[in-house]
Write a protein that holds these residues in place. Structure first.
Motif, mmCIF file in Angstrom:
data_model
loop_
_atom_site.group_PDB
_atom_site.id
_atom_site.type_symbol
_atom_site.label_atom_id
_atom_site.label_comp_id
_atom_site.label_asym_id
_atom_site.label_seq_id
_atom_site.Cartn_x
_atom_site.Cartn_y
_atom_site.Cartn_z
ATOM 1 N N LYS A 2 0.825 -1.186 0.000
ATOM 2 C CA LYS A 2 0.000 0.000 0.000
ATOM 3 C C LYS A 2 0.873 1.255 0.000
ATOM 4 O O LYS A 2 1.990 1.266 0.502
ATOM 5 N N TYR A 3 0.304 2.324 -0.550
ATOM 6 C CA TYR A 3 1.027 3.593 -0.610
ATOM 7 C C TYR A 3 1.478 4.050 0.777
ATOM 8 O O TYR A 3 2.608 4.496 0.965
ATOM 9 N N ALA A 4 0.595 3.945 1.773
ATOM 10 C CA ALA A 4 0.917 4.423 3.125
ATOM 11 C C ALA A 4 2.131 3.710 3.698
ATOM 12 O O ALA A 4 2.938 4.317 4.426
ATOM 13 N N GLU A 5 2.300 2.423 3.395
ATOM 14 C CA GLU A 5 3.455 1.664 3.896
ATOM 15 C C GLU A 5 4.741 2.154 3.239
ATOM 16 O O GLU A 5 5.778 2.293 3.904
ATOM 17 N N LEU A 6 4.682 2.435 1.933
ATOM 18 C CA LEU A 6 5.867 2.909 1.215
ATOM 19 C C LEU A 6 6.236 4.326 1.647
ATOM 20 O O LEU A 6 7.413 4.665 1.795
ATOM 21 N N ALA A 7 5.232 5.168 1.869
ATOM 22 C CA ALA A 7 5.477 6.557 2.260
ATOM 23 C C ALA A 7 6.049 6.676 3.666
ATOM 24 O O ALA A 7 6.639 7.690 4.021
ATOM 25 N N ALA A 8 5.875 5.637 4.493
ATOM 26 C CA ALA A 8 6.358 5.669 5.880
ATOM 27 C C ALA A 8 7.824 5.272 6.001
ATOM 28 O O ALA A 8 8.405 5.359 7.085
ATOM 29 N N ILE A 9 8.443 4.839 4.889
ATOM 30 C CA ILE A 9 9.850 4.423 4.931
ATOM 31 C C ILE A 9 10.749 5.644 5.168
ATOM 32 O O ILE A 9 10.649 6.648 4.456
ATOM 33 N N ASN A 10 11.629 5.561 6.163
ATOM 34 C CA ASN A 10 12.557 6.657 6.443
ATOM 35 C C ASN A 10 13.777 6.529 5.526
ATOM 36 O O ASN A 10 14.527 5.568 5.598
ATOM 37 N N LEU A 97 14.106 9.373 -12.375
ATOM 38 C CA LEU A 97 13.746 8.005 -11.997
ATOM 39 C C LEU A 97 13.452 7.932 -10.504
ATOM 40 O O LEU A 97 12.447 7.342 -10.082
ATOM 41 N N ALA A 98 14.323 8.528 -9.688
ATOM 42 C CA ALA A 98 14.107 8.538 -8.239
ATOM 43 C C ALA A 98 12.807 9.258 -7.893
ATOM 44 O O ALA A 98 12.062 8.847 -6.999
ATOM 45 N N LYS A 99 12.504 10.323 -8.618
ATOM 46 C CA LYS A 99 11.277 11.082 -8.382
ATOM 47 C C LYS A 99 10.042 10.255 -8.745
ATOM 48 O O LYS A 99 9.032 10.267 -8.026
ATOM 49 N N ALA A 100 10.120 9.522 -9.862
ATOM 50 C CA ALA A 100 8.995 8.683 -10.278
ATOM 51 C C ALA A 100 8.759 7.560 -9.273
ATOM 52 O O ALA A 100 7.616 7.197 -8.979
ATOM 53 N N LEU A 108 8.832 10.198 -0.839
ATOM 54 C CA LEU A 108 8.079 11.322 -1.386
ATOM 55 C C LEU A 108 8.154 12.555 -0.493
ATOM 56 O O LEU A 108 8.121 13.681 -0.967
ATOM 57 N N TYR A 109 8.282 12.342 0.827
ATOM 58 C CA TYR A 109 8.275 13.485 1.745
ATOM 59 C C TYR A 109 9.462 14.415 1.529
ATOM 60 O O TYR A 109 9.414 15.596 1.898
ATOM 61 N N ILE A 110 10.534 13.920 0.922
ATOM 62 C CA ILE A 110 11.694 14.772 0.627
ATOM 63 C C ILE A 110 11.289 15.911 -0.307
ATOM 64 O O ILE A 110 11.708 17.056 -0.151
ATOM 65 N N TYR A 111 10.444 15.587 -1.290
ATOM 66 C CA TYR A 111 10.029 16.586 -2.267
ATOM 67 C C TYR A 111 9.039 17.579 -1.677
ATOM 68 O O TYR A 111 8.768 18.611 -2.270
ATOM 69 N N ALA A 112 8.496 17.256 -0.517
ATOM 70 C CA ALA A 112 7.603 18.194 0.166
ATOM 71 C C ALA A 112 8.370 19.035 1.173
ATOM 72 O O ALA A 112 7.792 19.833 1.902
ATOM 73 N N GLY A 113 9.693 18.833 1.278
ATOM 74 C CA GLY A 113 10.509 19.627 2.170
ATOM 75 C C GLY A 113 10.454 19.172 3.610
ATOM 76 O O GLY A 113 10.832 19.909 4.517
ATOM 77 N N GLU A 114 10.020 17.942 3.876
ATOM 78 C CA GLU A 114 9.952 17.451 5.233
ATOM 79 C C GLU A 114 11.248 16.734 5.604
ATOM 80 O O GLU A 114 12.000 16.289 4.745
ATOM 81 N N ASP A 115 11.516 16.610 6.892
ATOM 82 C CA ASP A 115 12.729 15.950 7.359
ATOM 83 C C ASP A 115 12.521 14.472 7.648
ATOM 84 O O ASP A 115 13.428 13.674 7.504
ATOM 85 N N ILE A 116 11.333 14.123 8.101
ATOM 86 C CA ILE A 116 11.043 12.732 8.423
ATOM 87 C C ILE A 116 9.659 12.382 7.913
ATOM 88 O O ILE A 116 8.810 13.252 7.749
ATOM 89 N N PRO A 117 9.399 11.114 7.620
ATOM 90 C CA PRO A 117 8.071 10.729 7.137
ATOM 91 C C PRO A 117 7.019 10.900 8.221
ATOM 92 O O PRO A 117 7.300 10.748 9.409
ATOM 93 N N LYS A 118 5.796 11.218 7.806
ATOM 94 C CA LYS A 118 4.687 11.396 8.734
ATOM 95 C C LYS A 118 4.029 10.050 9.016
ATOM 96 O O LYS A 118 4.071 9.132 8.219
#
Length: 235
Positions: A2-10, A97-100, A108-118
């Motif tokens: 799921k997307y949420a699991e991938l987005a939570a990776i630090n 490629l990394a962005k895709a 993805l959170y890097i591109y939003a300017g965050e330091d750690i995943p939410k």
């Protein structure tokens, strides 16, 4: 997955920094992608030129979903490079490629300017939960759909307004709609002949641009850069 699991990776330990900019290591991103979906694959679209600058495209198919990213060939200041050489284009393709891959959630959170995943439920508005596309969908289907929808929308909107309005397909995955809007804008911006016309076109499409900005701020920034470049050339 799921997307949420991938987005939570630090991914902080695998971020490369140059000046004040952060980049996710493309090699590490590919490794993590294939560890989680060994059937994943990617392809590069045909690069587009805008004046003396260039935009590259990369589509990653993984987890039953298709995600397309775009990226200008830029220097360390995030400024588009005039007449880029093959090395600079290659670097941009790797970063694209990394962005895709990030559009699937990884880093993805890097591109939003965050330091750690939410944690779940805390993500910023720029990050949207993805809807899984059917496994039978192929990239060519998306291209054909987007082309036909663009043609139909343009024919209708040109009858009503001096410049067309981006009207993405209804009921489709948000990534498909945003990709449709970005393609629409990139195809029309270079064709508008006056600076006032560019402003009017941007104003007409304010709603669609807000949608792109909410989904992916880097994609919005790329469009904004194209707009400014076109406006400068028409001074």
């Amino acid at each position: 997955m799921k997307y949420a699991e991938l987005a939570a990776i630090n991914v902080n330990e695998h971020v490369e920094k140059k000046q004040n900019l952060s980049y996710l290591s493309w090699a590490w991103a590919v490794d993590q992608l294939l560890r989680r979906d060994d059937a994943a694959f990617w392809e590069y679209g045909e690069a587009k030129t805008y004046g003396e600058t260039m935009m590259v495209f990369c589509t990653v198919s993984a987890f039953g979903r298709i995600r397309t990213a775009q990226l200008p060939v830029m220097d360390h200041r995030n400024k588009a490079i005039s007449n880029p050489d093959s090395f600079q284009v290659n670097v941009a393709m790797q970063r694209c490629l990394a962005k895709a891959i990030a559009l699937h959630g990884i880093g993805l959170y890097i591109y939003a300017g965050e330091d750690i995943p939410k944690e779940d439920g805390e993500a910023k508005s720029e990050v949207k939960v993805e809807v899984t596309l059917p496994d039978t969908r192929v990239h060519q289907d998306l291209v054909d759909l987007r082309t036909q929808l663009a043609k139909d929308a343009l024919e209708t909107e040109l009858e009503k307004k001096p410049y067309p309005e981006a009207v993405p397909p209804v009921g489709k995955d948000e990534a498909v709609c945003v990709d449709w809007i970005v393609t629409f804008m990139n195809e029309w911006l270079p064709s508008i002949e006056t600076k006032d016309g560019l402003r009017e076109f941007w104003k007409i499409n304010k709603s669609a641009l807000s949608r792109v900005k909410a989904f992916s701020y880097p994609m919005y920034e790329a469009l904004e850069t194209t707009f400014k470049q076109q406006a400068k050339e028409k001074q």
